[in-house]
Design a protein around this motif. Structure first.
Motif, PDB file in Angstrom:
ATOM      1  N   VAL A  56       0.862  -1.181   0.000  1.00  0.00           N
ATOM      2  CA  VAL A  56       0.000   0.000   0.000  1.00  0.00           C
ATOM      3  C   VAL A  56       0.903   1.236   0.000  1.00  0.00           C
ATOM      4  N   ASP A  57       0.825   2.017  -1.065  1.00  0.00           N
ATOM      5  CA  ASP A  57       1.721   3.172  -1.214  1.00  0.00           C
ATOM      6  C   ASP A  57       1.665   4.129  -0.032  1.00  0.00           C
ATOM      7  N   GLN A  58       0.477   4.321   0.549  1.00  0.00           N
ATOM      8  CA  GLN A  58       0.353   5.242   1.675  1.00  0.00           C
ATOM      9  C   GLN A  58       1.173   4.774   2.875  1.00  0.00           C
ATOM     10  N   VAL A  59       1.295   3.467   3.058  1.00  0.00           N
ATOM     11  CA  VAL A  59       2.106   2.921   4.148  1.00  0.00           C
ATOM     12  C   VAL A  59       3.579   3.180   3.860  1.00  0.00           C
ATOM     13  N   THR A  60       3.980   2.931   2.630  1.00  0.00           N
ATOM     14  CA  THR A  60       5.364   3.209   2.217  1.00  0.00           C
ATOM     15  C   THR A  60       5.712   4.665   2.516  1.00  0.00           C
ATOM     16  N   ASP A  61       4.823   5.571   2.125  1.00  0.00           N
ATOM     17  CA  ASP A  61       5.048   6.999   2.347  1.00  0.00           C
ATOM     18  C   ASP A  61       5.088   7.337   3.839  1.00  0.00           C
ATOM     19  N   ALA A  62       4.183   6.757   4.630  1.00  0.00           N
ATOM     20  CA  ALA A  62       4.129   7.041   6.071  1.00  0.00           C
ATOM     21  C   ALA A  62       5.404   6.607   6.778  1.00  0.00           C
ATOM     22  N   LEU A  63       6.066   5.589   6.238  1.00  0.00           N
ATOM     23  CA  LEU A  63       7.324   5.117   6.829  1.00  0.00           C
ATOM     24  C   LEU A  63       8.519   5.971   6.391  1.00  0.00           C
ATOM     25  N   GLY A  64       8.271   6.936   5.525  1.00  0.00           N
ATOM     26  CA  GLY A  64       9.351   7.819   5.087  1.00  0.00           C
ATOM     27  C   GLY A  64      10.063   7.351   3.837  1.00  0.00           C
ATOM     28  N   PHE A  65       9.475   6.366   3.155  1.00  0.00           N
ATOM     29  CA  PHE A  65      10.005   5.910   1.877  1.00  0.00           C
ATOM     30  C   PHE A  65       9.052   6.414   0.799  1.00  0.00           C
ATOM     31  N   ASP A  66       9.439   7.417   0.060  1.00  0.00           N
ATOM     32  CA  ASP A  66       8.583   7.954  -0.994  1.00  0.00           C
ATOM     33  C   ASP A  66       8.256   6.829  -1.969  1.00  0.00           C
ATOM     34  N   SER A  67       6.959   6.538  -2.123  1.00  0.00           N
ATOM     35  CA  SER A  67       6.546   5.393  -2.953  1.00  0.00           C
ATOM     36  C   SER A  67       6.920   5.550  -4.424  1.00  0.00           C
ATOM     37  N   LEU A  68       7.297   6.753  -4.848  1.00  0.00           N
ATOM     38  CA  LEU A  68       7.756   6.932  -6.227  1.00  0.00           C
ATOM     39  C   LEU A  68       9.219   6.527  -6.382  1.00  0.00           C
ATOM     40  N   ASP A  69       9.978   6.587  -5.299  1.00  0.00           N
ATOM     41  CA  ASP A  69      11.417   6.319  -5.361  1.00  0.00           C
ATOM     42  C   ASP A  69      11.861   5.041  -4.662  1.00  0.00           C
ATOM     43  N   TYR A  70      10.948   4.398  -3.935  1.00  0.00           N
ATOM     44  CA  TYR A  70      11.295   3.202  -3.175  1.00  0.00           C
ATOM     45  C   TYR A  70      10.258   2.118  -3.398  1.00  0.00           C
ATOM     46  N   ARG A  71      10.704   0.886  -3.349  1.00  0.00           N
ATOM     47  CA  ARG A  71       9.814  -0.267  -3.328  1.00  0.00           C
ATOM     48  C   ARG A  71       9.877  -0.819  -1.911  1.00  0.00           C
ATOM     49  N   PHE A  72       8.762  -0.719  -1.186  1.00  0.00           N
ATOM     50  CA  PHE A  72       8.724  -1.227   0.177  1.00  0.00           C
ATOM     51  C   PHE A  72       8.630  -2.743   0.131  1.00  0.00           C
ATOM     52  N   MET A  73       9.435  -3.428   0.958  1.00  0.00           N
ATOM     53  CA  MET A  73       9.549  -4.888   0.872  1.00  0.00           C
ATOM     54  C   MET A  73       9.197  -5.601   2.167  1.00  0.00           C
TER      55      MET A  73
END
Length: 191
Positions: free
Chosen positions: A144-161
């Motif tokens: 979920v991109d919003q979770v990636t963003d909330a963790l401080g990993f911009d979802s456009l530049d990072y793939r949360f794993m």
């Protein structure tokens, strides 16, 4: 009688249910340093980690459940309760992301993700070698991109794993029976 390193490696297992104590600061530094030894085409060092400890682990659950509901993927209440009970004991979580670096087109995204996965494998092995246990989870809104963003990993530049839960095993146990490697190996001769 000491255990040979290869035998120790073969005894590693994933352990979801962990509790205090977590690794000390010195042990955690060694665990995280082990990630830096991962194979990494182009020396891009794409792995990124966020430490989530103590009360922040509970706040993580609250944040993720809210964001998943806002994204239209709510967690059923019974599953949320099970997840909260699990996390209430976890002393340390590492959030794992892969930096995509869109400007570098020479090395494919897949290779960055493989390098990040190799870094996580080194972490899992280091945790085990220091006598703790770990579990790599791709639950809790990993996709979920919003979770990636909330963790401080911009979802456009990072793939949360996902997350790595780290601590002391609640219950002792043996490594599960592993399949014989022969089932997964064949020889190519070029003929």
């Amino acid at each position: 009688m000491s255990v040979a390193p290869i035998d120790f490696l073969l005894s590693r297992r994933s352990v979801k249910f962990v509790q205090e104590p977590a690794p000390s600061s010195e042990e955690l530094a060694r665990i995280l340093q082990s990630a830096m030894s991962a194979p990494d085409h182009g020396r891009l060092q794409p792995w990124r980690f966020k430490l989530i400890r103590g009360a922040a682990v509970g706040r993580l659950a609250d944040t993720v459940f809210t964001l998943m509901e806002e994204a239209g993927s709510p967690i059923p209440p019974h599953k949320a309760e099970i997840t909260r009970r699990w996390l209430s004991k976890v002393p340390l979580m590492l959030a794992v992301a892969c930096k995509l670096d869109h400007a570098n087109t020479k090395i494919p995204e897949e290779e960055r993700m493989l390098a990040t996965g190799a870094a996580v494998t080194n972490i899992l092995n280091a945790v085990h070698m220091l006598g703790y246990a770990a579990y790599w989870s791709t639950g809790l809104g990993t996709y979920v991109d919003q979770v990636t963003d909330a963790l401080g990993f911009d979802s456009l530049d990072y793939r949360f794993m996902g997350y790595i839960a780290i601590g002391t095993p609640i219950e002792s146990g043996q490594a599960p029976e592993r399949p014989d490697y022969h089932q997964f190996v064949s020889e190519w001769t070029g003929a």
